[in-house]
Enzyme design. Structure first.
Site, PDB file in Angstrom:
ATOM      1  N   LYS A  98      73.536 122.800  99.722  1.00 15.72           N
ATOM      2  CA  LYS A  98      74.023 124.127  99.352  1.00 15.72           C
ATOM      3  C   LYS A  98      72.871 125.050  98.941  1.00 15.72           C
ATOM      4  CE  LYS A  98      78.197 123.090 100.360  1.00 15.72           C
ATOM      5  NZ  LYS A  98      78.809 123.683 101.569  1.00 15.72           N
ATOM      6  N   ASP A 138      88.181 122.090 113.592  1.00 16.32           N
ATOM      7  CA  ASP A 138      88.263 121.102 112.521  1.00 16.32           C
ATOM      8  C   ASP A 138      88.383 119.723 113.143  1.00 16.32           C
ATOM      9  OD1 ASP A 138      89.296 119.499 110.187  1.00 16.32           O
ATOM     10  OD2 ASP A 138      89.342 121.476 109.247  1.00 16.32           O
ATOM     11  N   ILE A 149      89.830 125.573 101.328  1.00 10.03           N
ATOM     12  CA  ILE A 149      89.324 126.944 101.327  1.00 10.03           C
ATOM     13  C   ILE A 149      89.406 127.547 102.728  1.00 10.03           C
ATOM     14  CG2 ILE A 149      87.239 128.335 101.062  1.00 10.03           C
ATOM     15  CD1 ILE A 149      86.468 126.504  98.712  1.00 10.03           C
ATOM     16  N   GLY A 150      89.076 126.751 103.745  1.00  9.16           N
ATOM     17  CA  GLY A 150      89.134 127.263 105.110  1.00  9.16           C
ATOM     18  C   GLY A 150      90.533 127.725 105.488  1.00  9.16           C
ATOM     19  N   TYR A 200      74.263 116.761  98.096  1.00  8.62           N
ATOM     20  CA  TYR A 200      75.220 117.855  98.310  1.00  8.62           C
ATOM     21  C   TYR A 200      74.640 119.162  97.771  1.00  8.62           C
ATOM     22  CZ  TYR A 200      79.450 120.714  97.916  1.00  8.62           C
ATOM     23  OH  TYR A 200      80.366 121.730  98.018  1.00  8.62           O
ATOM     24  N   ALA A 255      71.572 119.885  97.344  1.00  4.88           N
ATOM     25  CA  ALA A 255      70.445 120.275  98.185  1.00  4.88           C
ATOM     26  C   ALA A 255      70.910 121.008  99.443  1.00  4.88           C
ATOM     27  CB  ALA A 255      69.629 119.042  98.568  1.00  4.88           C
ATOM     28  N   VAL A 308      81.875 119.020 113.954  1.00  6.21           N
ATOM     29  CA  VAL A 308      80.755 119.959 114.035  1.00  6.21           C
ATOM     30  C   VAL A 308      79.404 119.278 113.889  1.00  6.21           C
ATOM     31  CG1 VAL A 308      82.131 121.929 113.242  1.00  6.21           C
ATOM     32  CG2 VAL A 308      80.882 120.534 111.550  1.00  6.21           C
TER      33      VAL A 308
END
Length: 261
Positions: A158, A39, A19-20, A154, A156, A68
């Protein structure tokens, strides 16, 4: 809230694939001046900027190999990217993983880094700090709105992205930074194929379920994310799935849907 992407400086985390990558491609199609990709995969990142710079012109993208989840590394490369670009207009907090076996790392990437990126971008773009305002897109997921037994942590993270986005967006009058969230449904990315599921469910059943899951193309999410930047108001939460057209979600106040007990 009409916003032109033309000549804007943009930073995208997790932008070398999936998506990025599609977001970066769409930004350049819309005339973004320069896009910085942060990245972890240096090989993938170098290939991505080589492709973009060949298609759209030399130095339209720059890359910084960045984990990150490491706060100091993220901050250092964020600042280097902004300095190299000569400013920042748009941030897309896209980096994410789905690994229930290493849920601590997933929390660090999916929510802690997203929060850090948001605050760093506000410090650069915020009118209260002498900036000219800007836009931040936080990448959430359709899993923010359901109970997903196979990927509970995952989901949670989001959920947390939505809560954080809704709250921090309320500072718009002070900062001039519009903050919005995109929530894709199942999308054909490496996140799904590389998902590590909860130990509390059968791995075979979970993998079989994922393999049969209908998935939308990343290009669709990329285009809708650009539309979210250009068209949506501050605090907007958009849901993009294969099954429906893109939806703008209105989350009701708890007093309107609670049931007395």
């Amino acid at each position: 809230m009409a916003l032109s992407i033309k000549d804007k400086s943009v930073l995208v985390t997790g932008g070398c694939r999936g998506i990025g990558y599609s977001c970066v491609h769409q930004l350049l199609l819309k005339g973004a001046k320069i896009v910085a990709i942060l990245d972890m995969d240096s090989v993938c990142g170098e290939k991505a900027i080589q492709k973009f710079n060949t298609e759209f012109g030399r130095n339209c993208t720059i890359f910084f190999s960045t984990n990150v989840s490491k706060a100091e590394e993220f901050e250092s490369n964020f600042k280097k990217a902004v300095e190299k670009m000569g400013g920042l207009d748009i941030l897309i907090n896209n980096a994410g993983i789905a690994n229930e076996r290493n849920w601590d790392m997933m929390i660090n990437i999916n929510i802690k880094a997203l929060i850090q990126g948001t605050f760093m971008a506000i410090d650069v773009m915020g009118k209260h700090k002498g900036g000219k305002g800007g836009t931040i897109i936080n990448m959430s997921s359709i899993s923010a709105f359901g109970a997903y037994v196979k990927i509970p942590v995952y989901a949670a993270t989001k959920h947390a992205v939505i809560g954080f986005t809704r709250a921090i967006a309320l500072n718009y009058e002070t900062t001039g930074v519009a903050i919005k969230a995109m929530c894709p449904g199942a999308t054909d990315t490496s996140i799904i194929s590389n998902t590590e599921y909860s130990n509390l469910v059968s791995q075979e059943e979970a993998s079989s379920f994922a393999a049969k899951m209908p998935r939308q193309r990343t290009e669709v999410v990329g285009k809708e994310t650009i539309r979210l930047i250009e068209e949506a108001t501050n605090g907007a939460i958009w849901i993009n799935t294969l099954e429906t057209s893109t939806l703008s979600l209105n989350i009701p106040d708890y007093t309107t849907y609670g049931t007395p007990v």
